[in-house]
Scaffold this motif. Structure first.
Motif, PDB file in Angstrom:
ATOM      1  N   PHE A  34     -62.511  -6.761 -30.025  1.00 29.04           N
ATOM      2  CA  PHE A  34     -63.972  -6.697 -30.030  1.00 29.04           C
ATOM      3  C   PHE A  34     -64.585  -7.454 -28.858  1.00 29.04           C
ATOM      4  CE2 PHE A  34     -63.755  -5.709 -34.705  1.00 29.04           C
ATOM      5  CZ  PHE A  34     -64.240  -4.424 -34.563  1.00 29.04           C
ATOM      6  N   CYS A  35     -64.002  -8.573 -28.496  1.00 29.33           N
ATOM      7  CA  CYS A  35     -64.525  -9.339 -27.359  1.00 29.33           C
ATOM      8  C   CYS A  35     -64.331  -8.565 -26.056  1.00 29.33           C
ATOM      9  CB  CYS A  35     -63.851 -10.702 -27.289  1.00 29.33           C
ATOM     10  SG  CYS A  35     -64.639 -11.831 -26.129  1.00 29.33           S
ATOM     11  N   THR A  36     -63.195  -7.913 -25.901  1.00 27.73           N
ATOM     12  CA  THR A  36     -62.945  -7.117 -24.703  1.00 27.73           C
ATOM     13  C   THR A  36     -63.893  -5.923 -24.635  1.00 27.73           C
ATOM     14  OG1 THR A  36     -60.626  -7.776 -24.780  1.00 27.73           O
ATOM     15  CG2 THR A  36     -61.181  -5.901 -23.398  1.00 27.73           C
ATOM     16  N   VAL A  37     -64.093  -5.262 -25.761  1.00 29.19           N
ATOM     17  CA  VAL A  37     -65.031  -4.135 -25.800  1.00 29.19           C
ATOM     18  C   VAL A  37     -66.439  -4.613 -25.479  1.00 29.19           C
ATOM     19  CG1 VAL A  37     -66.123  -2.452 -27.345  1.00 29.19           C
ATOM     20  CG2 VAL A  37     -63.644  -2.733 -27.335  1.00 29.19           C
ATOM     21  N   PHE A  38     -66.831  -5.759 -25.996  1.00 30.04           N
ATOM     22  CA  PHE A  38     -68.148  -6.313 -25.697  1.00 30.04           C
ATOM     23  C   PHE A  38     -68.307  -6.572 -24.205  1.00 30.04           C
ATOM     24  CE2 PHE A  38     -70.474 -10.229 -24.764  1.00 30.04           C
ATOM     25  CZ  PHE A  38     -71.764  -9.808 -25.051  1.00 30.04           C
ATOM     26  N   LEU A  39     -67.293  -7.156 -23.580  1.00 24.99           N
ATOM     27  CA  LEU A  39     -67.386  -7.440 -22.149  1.00 24.99           C
ATOM     28  C   LEU A  39     -67.484  -6.163 -21.320  1.00 24.99           C
ATOM     29  CD1 LEU A  39     -64.949 -10.423 -21.610  1.00 24.99           C
ATOM     30  CD2 LEU A  39     -67.418 -10.399 -21.388  1.00 24.99           C
ATOM     31  N   ILE A  40     -66.715  -5.164 -21.691  1.00 25.45           N
ATOM     32  CA  ILE A  40     -66.770  -3.889 -20.961  1.00 25.45           C
ATOM     33  C   ILE A  40     -68.138  -3.231 -21.140  1.00 25.45           C
ATOM     34  CG2 ILE A  40     -65.828  -1.558 -20.879  1.00 25.45           C
ATOM     35  CD1 ILE A  40     -63.083  -2.828 -21.542  1.00 25.45           C
ATOM     36  N   GLU A  41     -68.625  -3.224 -22.376  1.00 18.08           N
ATOM     37  CA  GLU A  41     -69.936  -2.639 -22.629  1.00 18.08           C
ATOM     38  C   GLU A  41     -71.039  -3.416 -21.914  1.00 18.08           C
ATOM     39  OE1 GLU A  41     -72.892  -1.556 -26.352  1.00 18.08           O
ATOM     40  OE2 GLU A  41     -70.935  -2.468 -26.730  1.00 18.08           O
ATOM     41  N   TYR A  42     -70.953  -4.716 -21.926  1.00 21.33           N
ATOM     42  CA  TYR A  42     -71.953  -5.553 -21.257  1.00 21.33           C
ATOM     43  C   TYR A  42     -71.928  -5.334 -19.748  1.00 21.33           C
ATOM     44  CZ  TYR A  42     -74.623  -9.634 -19.893  1.00 21.33           C
ATOM     45  OH  TYR A  42     -75.555 -10.462 -19.350  1.00 21.33           O
ATOM     46  N   ALA A  43     -70.745  -5.166 -19.193  1.00 22.58           N
ATOM     47  CA  ALA A  43     -70.637  -4.951 -17.749  1.00 22.58           C
ATOM     48  C   ALA A  43     -71.168  -3.589 -17.329  1.00 22.58           C
ATOM     49  CB  ALA A  43     -69.188  -5.098 -17.312  1.00 22.58           C
ATOM     50  N   THR A  44     -71.050  -2.595 -18.185  1.00 19.50           N
ATOM     51  CA  THR A  44     -71.488  -1.250 -17.801  1.00 19.50           C
ATOM     52  C   THR A  44     -72.971  -0.993 -18.051  1.00 19.50           C
ATOM     53  OG1 THR A  44     -70.776  -0.394 -19.948  1.00 19.50           O
ATOM     54  CG2 THR A  44     -69.214  -0.219 -18.118  1.00 19.50           C
ATOM     55  N   TYR A  45     -73.558  -1.625 -19.067  1.00 19.95           N
ATOM     56  CA  TYR A  45     -74.932  -1.311 -19.429  1.00 19.95           C
ATOM     57  C   TYR A  45     -75.974  -2.315 -18.955  1.00 19.95           C
ATOM     58  CZ  TYR A  45     -73.074   2.325 -22.387  1.00 19.95           C
ATOM     59  OH  TYR A  45     -72.427   3.435 -22.848  1.00 19.95           O
ATOM     60  N   SER A  46     -75.570  -3.430 -18.395  1.00 22.21           N
ATOM     61  CA  SER A  46     -76.556  -4.412 -17.950  1.00 22.21           C
ATOM     62  C   SER A  46     -76.083  -5.025 -16.635  1.00 22.21           C
ATOM     63  CB  SER A  46     -76.752  -5.498 -19.008  1.00 22.21           C
ATOM     64  OG  SER A  46     -75.576  -6.232 -19.158  1.00 22.21           O
ATOM     65  N   SER A  47     -76.926  -5.843 -16.086  1.00 24.36           N
ATOM     66  CA  SER A  47     -76.523  -6.531 -14.860  1.00 24.36           C
ATOM     67  C   SER A  47     -75.451  -7.554 -15.218  1.00 24.36           C
ATOM     68  CB  SER A  47     -77.725  -7.211 -14.216  1.00 24.36           C
ATOM     69  OG  SER A  47     -78.268  -8.166 -15.099  1.00 24.36           O
ATOM     70  N   PHE A  48     -74.364  -7.484 -14.516  1.00 25.19           N
ATOM     71  CA  PHE A  48     -73.193  -8.302 -14.818  1.00 25.19           C
ATOM     72  C   PHE A  48     -73.427  -9.714 -14.286  1.00 25.19           C
ATOM     73  CE2 PHE A  48     -68.630  -9.368 -14.470  1.00 25.19           C
ATOM     74  CZ  PHE A  48     -68.255  -9.029 -15.748  1.00 25.19           C
ATOM     75  N   CYS A  49     -73.761 -10.629 -15.149  1.00 22.23           N
ATOM     76  CA  CYS A  49     -74.059 -12.008 -14.763  1.00 22.23           C
ATOM     77  C   CYS A  49     -72.849 -12.886 -15.061  1.00 22.23           C
ATOM     78  CB  CYS A  49     -75.271 -12.513 -15.529  1.00 22.23           C
ATOM     79  SG  CYS A  49     -75.706 -14.210 -15.124  1.00 22.23           S
ATOM     80  N   ALA A  50     -72.403 -13.624 -14.056  1.00 29.03           N
ATOM     81  CA  ALA A  50     -71.209 -14.454 -14.208  1.00 29.03           C
ATOM     82  C   ALA A  50     -71.430 -15.602 -15.180  1.00 29.03           C
ATOM     83  CB  ALA A  50     -70.777 -15.004 -12.852  1.00 29.03           C
ATOM     84  N   LEU A  51     -72.647 -16.125 -15.222  1.00 28.86           N
ATOM     85  CA  LEU A  51     -72.912 -17.247 -16.124  1.00 28.86           C
ATOM     86  C   LEU A  51     -72.809 -16.853 -17.589  1.00 28.86           C
ATOM     87  CD1 LEU A  51     -75.903 -18.989 -14.331  1.00 28.86           C
ATOM     88  CD2 LEU A  51     -73.511 -19.728 -14.419  1.00 28.86           C
ATOM     89  N   GLU A  52     -73.014 -15.591 -17.874  1.00 24.26           N
ATOM     90  CA  GLU A  52     -72.932 -15.137 -19.262  1.00 24.26           C
ATOM     91  C   GLU A  52     -71.537 -14.655 -19.640  1.00 24.26           C
ATOM     92  OE1 GLU A  52     -75.931 -12.197 -19.430  1.00 24.26           O
ATOM     93  OE2 GLU A  52     -77.566 -13.635 -19.454  1.00 24.26           O
ATOM     94  N   THR A  53     -70.754 -14.246 -18.663  1.00 31.35           N
ATOM     95  CA  THR A  53     -69.434 -13.706 -18.985  1.00 31.35           C
ATOM     96  C   THR A  53     -68.311 -14.720 -18.857  1.00 31.35           C
ATOM     97  OG1 THR A  53     -69.204 -12.916 -16.722  1.00 31.35           O
ATOM     98  CG2 THR A  53     -70.050 -11.365 -18.354  1.00 31.35           C
ATOM     99  N   VAL A  54     -68.521 -15.798 -18.131  1.00 23.73           N
ATOM    100  CA  VAL A  54     -67.468 -16.808 -17.986  1.00 23.73           C
ATOM    101  C   VAL A  54     -67.074 -17.395 -19.336  1.00 23.73           C
ATOM    102  CG1 VAL A  54     -66.972 -19.094 -17.033  1.00 23.73           C
ATOM    103  CG2 VAL A  54     -67.930 -17.316 -15.576  1.00 23.73           C
ATOM    104  N   PRO A  55     -68.016 -17.748 -20.221  1.00 27.63           N
ATOM    105  CA  PRO A  55     -67.591 -18.232 -21.544  1.00 27.63           C
ATOM    106  C   PRO A  55     -66.794 -17.202 -22.339  1.00 27.63           C
ATOM    107  CG  PRO A  55     -69.865 -18.804 -21.167  1.00 27.63           C
ATOM    108  CD  PRO A  55     -69.462 -17.898 -20.050  1.00 27.63           C
ATOM    109  N   ALA A  56     -67.146 -15.935 -22.192  1.00 29.24           N
ATOM    110  CA  ALA A  56     -66.407 -14.895 -22.903  1.00 29.24           C
ATOM    111  C   ALA A  56     -64.982 -14.770 -22.366  1.00 29.24           C
ATOM    112  CB  ALA A  56     -67.127 -13.569 -22.804  1.00 29.24           C
ATOM    113  N   PHE A  57     -64.813 -14.833 -21.054  1.00 32.92           N
ATOM    114  CA  PHE A  57     -63.464 -14.811 -20.482  1.00 32.92           C
ATOM    115  C   PHE A  57     -62.672 -16.047 -20.898  1.00 32.92           C
ATOM    116  CE2 PHE A  57     -65.234 -11.894 -17.162  1.00 32.92           C
ATOM    117  CZ  PHE A  57     -64.453 -10.808 -17.503  1.00 32.92           C
TER     118      PHE A  57
END
Length: 87
Positions: A34-57
Motif C-alpha cells: 500500500f505504501c508503494t502504491v501510494f507513492l506511485i499514485e502520488y508521483a503520477t497525480y501531483s507535483s512530486f515534492c521531495a519533502l513529502e516523499t522522503v519520510p515515505a521512502f
C-alpha cells in the motif's frame, strides 16, 4: 491500523507462539504494497515534492529491514523447535 495490529502481534510473539511472527510479516507486506502504491499514485497525480516523499521512502526502507529481522527471528524459532536439533 492493520500494520499496528501486526506489530503488537510481533511483540507478543516473544512470549506466546511463533505464528504471530507470520501475522506480522503478512501485515508488513500489505503495508509495503500500500505504501508503494501510494507513492506511485502520488508521483503520477501531483507535483512530486521531495519533502513529502522522503519520510515515505524512509518508512519503506525501515519496513523492509524490520521484515527481514522478523523473518530471521521466525527462521530461528523454526530451527530451535526442529525435532532433529538436539543439544
Amino acid at each position: 491500523m492493520l500494520h499496528f495490529i501486526g506489530s503488537v502481534f510481533l511483540m507478543t510473539s516473544i512470549f506466546v507462539i511463533e505464528a504471530l511472527v507470520v501475522i506480522y510479516m503478512v501485515t508488513n507486506v500489505v503495508h509495503l504494497i500500500f505504501c508503494t502504491v501510494f507513492l506511485i499514485e502520488y508521483a503520477t497525480y501531483s507535483s512530486f515534492c521531495a519533502l513529502e516523499t522522503v519520510p515515505a521512502f524512509f518508512t519503506l526502507t525501515l519496513s523492509i529491514y524490520f521484515w527481514l529481522v522478523a523473518f530471521s527471528y521466525w527462521r530461528r524459532l523454526q530451527w530451535e523447535h526442529n525435532p532433529e536439533f538436539d543439544e
